[in-house]
Design a protein around this motif. Structure first.
Motif, PDB file in Angstrom:
ATOM      1  N   ALA A  84      17.203   5.154  -2.854  1.00 28.45           N
ATOM      2  CA  ALA A  84      16.012   5.360  -2.013  1.00 28.45           C
ATOM      3  C   ALA A  84      15.299   6.630  -2.452  1.00 28.45           C
ATOM      4  O   ALA A  84      15.024   7.528  -1.651  1.00 28.45           O
ATOM      5  CB  ALA A  84      16.406   5.413  -0.544  1.00 28.45           C
ATOM      6  N   LEU A 102      12.002   8.022  -5.171  1.00 29.68           N
ATOM      7  CA  LEU A 102      10.565   7.728  -5.196  1.00 29.68           C
ATOM      8  C   LEU A 102      10.292   6.283  -5.605  1.00 29.68           C
ATOM      9  O   LEU A 102       9.535   5.572  -4.949  1.00 29.68           O
ATOM     10  CB  LEU A 102       9.871   8.703  -6.154  1.00 29.68           C
ATOM     11  N   GLY A 106      12.459   3.683  -5.717  1.00 28.02           N
ATOM     12  CA  GLY A 106      13.148   2.714  -4.853  1.00 28.02           C
ATOM     13  C   GLY A 106      12.418   2.540  -3.529  1.00 28.02           C
ATOM     14  O   GLY A 106      12.251   1.412  -3.038  1.00 28.02           O
ATOM     15  N   MET A 112      23.109   6.556  -1.378  1.00 32.65           N
ATOM     16  CA  MET A 112      24.423   7.196  -1.229  1.00 32.65           C
ATOM     17  C   MET A 112      24.371   8.641  -0.737  1.00 32.65           C
ATOM     18  O   MET A 112      25.412   9.268  -0.500  1.00 32.65           O
ATOM     19  CB  MET A 112      25.157   7.170  -2.571  1.00 32.65           C
ATOM     20  N   LYS A 113      23.163   9.193  -0.572  1.00 31.18           N
ATOM     21  CA  LYS A 113      23.019  10.616  -0.230  1.00 31.18           C
ATOM     22  C   LYS A 113      23.892  11.098   0.927  1.00 31.18           C
ATOM     23  O   LYS A 113      24.475  12.169   0.868  1.00 31.18           O
ATOM     24  CB  LYS A 113      21.572  10.863   0.187  1.00 31.18           C
ATOM     25  N   GLN A 161      20.244  17.705  -4.945  1.00 25.56           N
ATOM     26  CA  GLN A 161      19.730  17.236  -3.656  1.00 25.56           C
ATOM     27  C   GLN A 161      20.112  18.203  -2.546  1.00 25.56           C
ATOM     28  O   GLN A 161      21.245  18.683  -2.497  1.00 25.56           O
ATOM     29  CB  GLN A 161      20.282  15.833  -3.343  1.00 25.56           C
ATOM     30  N   GLU A 166      13.416  12.502  -2.137  1.00 27.63           N
ATOM     31  CA  GLU A 166      13.435  13.970  -2.201  1.00 27.63           C
ATOM     32  C   GLU A 166      12.804  14.463  -3.506  1.00 27.63           C
ATOM     33  O   GLU A 166      13.088  13.949  -4.589  1.00 27.63           O
ATOM     34  CB  GLU A 166      14.890  14.446  -2.102  1.00 27.63           C
ATOM     35  N   SER A 198       9.785  20.684  -8.447  1.00 22.52           N
ATOM     36  CA  SER A 198       8.482  21.138  -7.969  1.00 22.52           C
ATOM     37  C   SER A 198       8.090  20.349  -6.723  1.00 22.52           C
ATOM     38  O   SER A 198       8.495  19.198  -6.547  1.00 22.52           O
ATOM     39  CB  SER A 198       7.469  20.901  -9.090  1.00 22.52           C
ATOM     40  N   HIS A 235      20.259  20.239 -15.147  1.00 24.40           N
ATOM     41  CA  HIS A 235      21.085  19.062 -14.868  1.00 24.40           C
ATOM     42  C   HIS A 235      20.892  17.948 -15.859  1.00 24.40           C
ATOM     43  O   HIS A 235      19.886  17.873 -16.543  1.00 24.40           O
ATOM     44  CB  HIS A 235      20.793  18.545 -13.456  1.00 24.40           C
ATOM     45  N   GLY A 285       8.387  11.778 -14.238  1.00 26.41           N
ATOM     46  CA  GLY A 285       7.590  12.423 -13.200  1.00 26.41           C
ATOM     47  C   GLY A 285       7.622  11.644 -11.906  1.00 26.41           C
ATOM     48  O   GLY A 285       7.952  10.457 -11.879  1.00 26.41           O
ATOM     49  N   TYR A 286       7.311  12.357 -10.819  1.00 28.27           N
ATOM     50  CA  TYR A 286       7.346  11.750  -9.490  1.00 28.27           C
ATOM     51  C   TYR A 286       6.359  10.579  -9.391  1.00 28.27           C
ATOM     52  O   TYR A 286       6.692   9.506  -8.886  1.00 28.27           O
ATOM     53  CB  TYR A 286       6.949  12.778  -8.420  1.00 28.27           C
ATOM     54  N   SER A 337       7.244   7.620 -11.698  1.00 29.22           N
ATOM     55  CA  SER A 337       8.382   6.843 -11.184  1.00 29.22           C
ATOM     56  C   SER A 337       7.914   5.926 -10.064  1.00 29.22           C
ATOM     57  O   SER A 337       8.340   4.762  -9.964  1.00 29.22           O
ATOM     58  CB  SER A 337       9.483   7.783 -10.665  1.00 29.22           C
TER      59      SER A 337
HETATM   60  C1  LIG Z   1      16.584  18.225 -12.000  1.00 24.22           C
HETATM   61  C2  LIG Z   1      15.335  17.432 -12.083  1.00 24.22           C
HETATM   62  C3  LIG Z   1      14.116  18.030 -11.825  1.00 24.22           C
HETATM   63  C4  LIG Z   1      12.933  17.279 -11.888  1.00 24.22           C
HETATM   64  N1  LIG Z   1      11.750  17.883 -11.617  1.00 24.22           N
HETATM   65  C5  LIG Z   1      10.611  17.178 -11.611  1.00 24.22           C
HETATM   66  C6  LIG Z   1       9.378  17.805 -11.253  1.00 24.22           C
HETATM   67  O1  LIG Z   1       9.341  18.969 -10.953  1.00 24.22           O
HETATM   68  N2  LIG Z   1       8.254  17.059 -11.248  1.00 24.22           N
HETATM   69  C7  LIG Z   1       8.278  15.746 -11.566  1.00 24.22           C
HETATM   70  O2  LIG Z   1       7.209  15.113 -11.511  1.00 24.22           O
HETATM   71  N3  LIG Z   1       9.429  15.127 -11.921  1.00 24.22           N
HETATM   72  C8  LIG Z   1      10.587  15.817 -11.959  1.00 24.22           C
HETATM   73  N4  LIG Z   1      11.776  15.226 -12.314  1.00 24.22           N
HETATM   74  C9  LIG Z   1      11.763  13.873 -12.839  1.00 24.22           C
HETATM   75  C10 LIG Z   1      11.629  12.681 -11.865  1.00 24.22           C
HETATM   76  O3  LIG Z   1      10.285  12.486 -11.635  1.00 24.22           O
HETATM   77  C11 LIG Z   1      12.310  12.779 -10.561  1.00 24.22           C
HETATM   78  O4  LIG Z   1      13.667  12.884 -10.787  1.00 24.22           O
HETATM   79  C12 LIG Z   1      12.021  11.549  -9.664  1.00 24.22           C
HETATM   80  O5  LIG Z   1      12.600  11.798  -8.427  1.00 24.22           O
HETATM   81  C13 LIG Z   1      12.534  10.254 -10.252  1.00 24.22           C
HETATM   82  O6  LIG Z   1      12.357   9.204  -9.340  1.00 24.22           O
HETATM   83  P1  LIG Z   1      13.396   8.002  -9.276  1.00 24.22           P
HETATM   84  O7  LIG Z   1      12.966   7.098  -8.200  1.00 24.22           O
HETATM   85  O8  LIG Z   1      13.570   7.438 -10.625  1.00 24.22           O
HETATM   86  O9  LIG Z   1      14.788   8.681  -8.905  1.00 24.22           O
HETATM   87  P2  LIG Z   1      15.197   9.569  -7.646  1.00 24.22           P
HETATM   88  O10 LIG Z   1      14.006  10.024  -6.904  1.00 24.22           O
HETATM   89  O11 LIG Z   1      16.149  10.566  -8.178  1.00 24.22           O
HETATM   90  O12 LIG Z   1      15.991   8.548  -6.725  1.00 24.22           O
HETATM   91  C14 LIG Z   1      17.215   7.982  -7.072  1.00 24.22           C
HETATM   92  C15 LIG Z   1      18.014   7.758  -5.813  1.00 24.22           C
HETATM   93  O13 LIG Z   1      19.137   6.943  -6.114  1.00 24.22           O
HETATM   94  C16 LIG Z   1      20.265   7.413  -5.404  1.00 24.22           C
HETATM   95  N5  LIG Z   1      21.472   6.955  -6.114  1.00 24.22           N
HETATM   96  C17 LIG Z   1      21.944   7.340  -7.323  1.00 24.22           C
HETATM   97  N6  LIG Z   1      23.062   6.645  -7.636  1.00 24.22           N
HETATM   98  C18 LIG Z   1      23.295   5.803  -6.593  1.00 24.22           C
HETATM   99  C19 LIG Z   1      24.320   4.835  -6.295  1.00 24.22           C
HETATM  100  N7  LIG Z   1      25.328   4.597  -7.129  1.00 24.22           N
HETATM  101  N8  LIG Z   1      24.258   4.169  -5.113  1.00 24.22           N
HETATM  102  C20 LIG Z   1      23.249   4.390  -4.217  1.00 24.22           C
HETATM  103  N9  LIG Z   1      22.265   5.297  -4.450  1.00 24.22           N
HETATM  104  C21 LIG Z   1      22.283   5.998  -5.616  1.00 24.22           C
HETATM  105  C22 LIG Z   1      20.070   8.920  -5.406  1.00 24.22           C
HETATM  106  O14 LIG Z   1      20.798   9.544  -4.364  1.00 24.22           O
HETATM  107  C23 LIG Z   1      18.559   9.045  -5.222  1.00 24.22           C
HETATM  108  O15 LIG Z   1      18.191   9.167  -3.883  1.00 24.22           O
HETATM  109  C24 LIG Z   1      12.976  15.927 -12.263  1.00 24.22           C
HETATM  110  C25 LIG Z   1      14.210  15.334 -12.533  1.00 24.22           C
HETATM  111  C26 LIG Z   1      15.377  16.073 -12.433  1.00 24.22           C
HETATM  112  C27 LIG Z   1      16.686  15.431 -12.739  1.00 24.22           C
END
Ligand SMILES: Cc1cc2nc3c(=O)[nH]c(=O)nc-3n(C[C@H](O)[C@H](O)[C@H](O)COP(=O)(O)OP(=O)(O)OC[C@H]3O[C@@H](n4cnc5c(N)ncnc54)[C@H](O)[C@@H]3O)c2cc1C
Length: 441
Positions: free
Chosen positions: A10, A12, A14, A33-34, A42, A49, A53, A313, A347-348, A351
């Motif tokens: 869940a 951005l 998802g 899973m948070k 997190q 979350e 930034s 990370h 990026g947020y 994604s």
């Molecule tokens: C450290 C870091 C900093 C970042 N900073 C930026 C930034 O400043 N600006 C920017 O634009 N982008 C940034 N990013 C890149 C990226 O845009 C973000 O990580 C963004 O949140 C990705 O969206 P997402 O939906 O792919 O994953 P996420 O938003 O990370 O969501 C994934 C979700 O899946 C859950 N999950 C994981 N494994 C499981 C499982 N086995 N079972 C159930 N749930 C699970 C997690 O708890 C999480 O809530 C950053 C990435 C990282 C790693």
């Protein structure tokens, strides 16, 4: 139509995918899973979350990410809608109060009658159901293993970095001052810490020899930072003046009396209460005691109180050009879709876009309609096209930019700014046409 889709994560992408499907009458099981176990970056118990930034970057349509947000709004994007609701001053950027942003999204998701939230770590994927894997760059290790079983390939991986946050009350405003670069925007959103050459030299020399956290990497070549999030110390090591063209750029920020500075560190508001500020561009892997010692050398931050230190990370992504088709569907198992950062968009906002594209295609699939590819003249479509069409050997995560959008054949003499406007207008027009054609709204 009452069909069910499992979404894993869940974040951005998802949440956006869940919202788009649920609004179209599809039942969604959204796994997160948070509340059972958080990953190292997190902090909140809420969904979507923003782990680094608190900015969703530029709102200017001439900027590709500004146009991307406008494109997402055309689909009533949950993420962009919520960001607008939780916006705080950020100049031309869409900056949000990170807690109320996540809280707002969580509330909307939990209140949706077609979304069933399941709090657990997913460790195996039911190959017979439709699944959208949205587990992000920090996918839990057990799920990583399961994904590796499915795709039959090893992950690529590299590292990413997070900037520190300090308390406003600990900033010395006798030295620092509020001002936006080139006075852009109606309000003064940034706090600036001015440095003369001697102060910069001292800071620089300490920064390049500071102790960093050992990442235990076997092979240095695996340490690939993506340029937008490169640790400040790594950037500094590229040369004495590199930071002066990056996060410590003094251009466009003069003092009250009009005099210029050798370097400027900018601090950006991090919460709606205006009590916390992050150091812009200061993602870092320095040891915490070193961060305190060295960042306190910045004029005005001599007593800075750190609420969160910067960290680095792991960041996973799959080999999308080999594995996925243009609908984000796994070629080897048509029940499985991948979305978000794990596909190699970066990026947020990017994604979010990826989650939305896959959700619409899952909807098409479940309603026995043809799946759709987004126009390559749009930012959404060009990002999607990038992740599946890039040379496998060069594949690296990609942010929204005009360089990946289909060429607009116009007079080369046309000014850059006007060109960008034309790109943006074309993207929005083409997407409006695409939405109408496919009856998406
Ligand atoms: C450290 C870091 C900093 C970042 N900073 C930026 C930034 O400043 N600006 C920017 O634009 N982008 C940034 N990013 C890149 C990226 O845009 C973000 O990580 C963004 O949140 C990705 O969206 P997402 O939906 O792919 O994953 P996420 O938003 O990370 O969501 C994934 C979700 O899946 C859950 N999950 C994981 N494994 C499981 C499982 N086995 N079972 C159930 N749930 C699970 C997690 O708890 C999480 O809530 C950053 C990435 C990282 C790693």
């Amino acid at each position: 139509m009452k069909k069910t889709v499992n979404i894993i994560g869940a974040g951005l992408s998802g949440c956006e995918a869940a919202w788009q499907l649920a609004n179209r009458g599809i039942n969604v099981n959204l796994y997160e899973m948070k509340s059972v176990k958080k990953n190292p970056v997190q902090n909140l118990d809420y969904f979507a979350e923003l782990v680094c930034s608190n900015s969703l970057r530029s709102n200017d349509l001439k900027n590709a990410v500004g146009t991307l947000k406008r494109e997402l709004e055309l689909f009533n994007s949950l993420i962009i809608q919520s960001a607008n609701e939780c916006a705080i001053p950020g100049g031309q950027s869409l900056t949000v109060d990170r807690e109320s942003f996540s809280k707002t999204i969580t509330k909307k998701i939990k209140n949706h009658p077609n979304i069933n939230v399941i709090k657990k770590e997913v460790v195996s994927i039911d190959r017979e159901c439709i699944n959208i894997i949205a587990s992000g760059p920090l996918t839990s290790p057990l799920l990583q293993q399961e994904i590796t079983n499915i795709i039959g390939k090893e992950y690529f991986y590299f590292f990413d970095a997070v900037a520190p946050i300090i308390k406003l009350e600990s900033i010395n405003m006798n030295i620092c001052f509020k001002k936006n670069r080139y006075d852009k925007g109606e309000t003064k959103d940034y706090i600036n810490c001015p440095m003369n050459k001697e102060q910069y030299e001292l800071f620089y020399n300490e920064l390049i020899k500071a102790e960093t956290i050992d990442l235990h990497l076997d092979d240095e070549t695996n340490l690939k930072f993506f340029e937008g999030c490169m640790p400040v110390e790594a950037m500094a090591k590229r040369g004495f003046k590199t930071l002066l063209y990056g996060p410590l750029k003094p251009a466009g920020i003069s003092n009250k009396d009009g005099s210029k500075n050798y370097a400027i560190v900018q601090l950006r508001q991090d919460n709606a209460k205006d009590s916390l500020y992050n150091l812009v561009g200061f993602q870092t892997n320095l040891k915490f005691n070193e961060q305190k010692r060295i960042f306190r050398l910045i004029p005005g931050l001599e007593n800075a109180e750190f609420i969160r230190y910067g960290v680095m990370h792991k960041n996973n992504f799959i080999n999308s050009p080999i594995l996925l088709n243009e609908y984000n569907q796994l070629k080897s198992n048509q029940n499985i879709f991948f979305v978000g950062q794990i596909t190699g968009v970066e990026g947020y906002v990017e994604s979010t876009s990826s989650g939305l594209i896959a959700a619409l295609n899952v909807y098409q699939l479940l309603s026995e309609k043809k799946m759709v590819s987004f126009p390559k003249t749009t930012v959404m479509g060009s990002l999607q096209s990038y992740i599946i069409n890039t040379n496998v050997d060069d594949f690296q995560p990609m942010k929204a930019n005009w360089g990946i959008v289909e060429n607009l054949h116009i007079d080369k003499k046309i000014k850059k700014e006007i060109k960008k406007e034309l790109y943006s207008n074309r993207a929005i027009n083409d997407l409006q046409h695409f939405i109408k054609l496919n009856k998406f709204n």
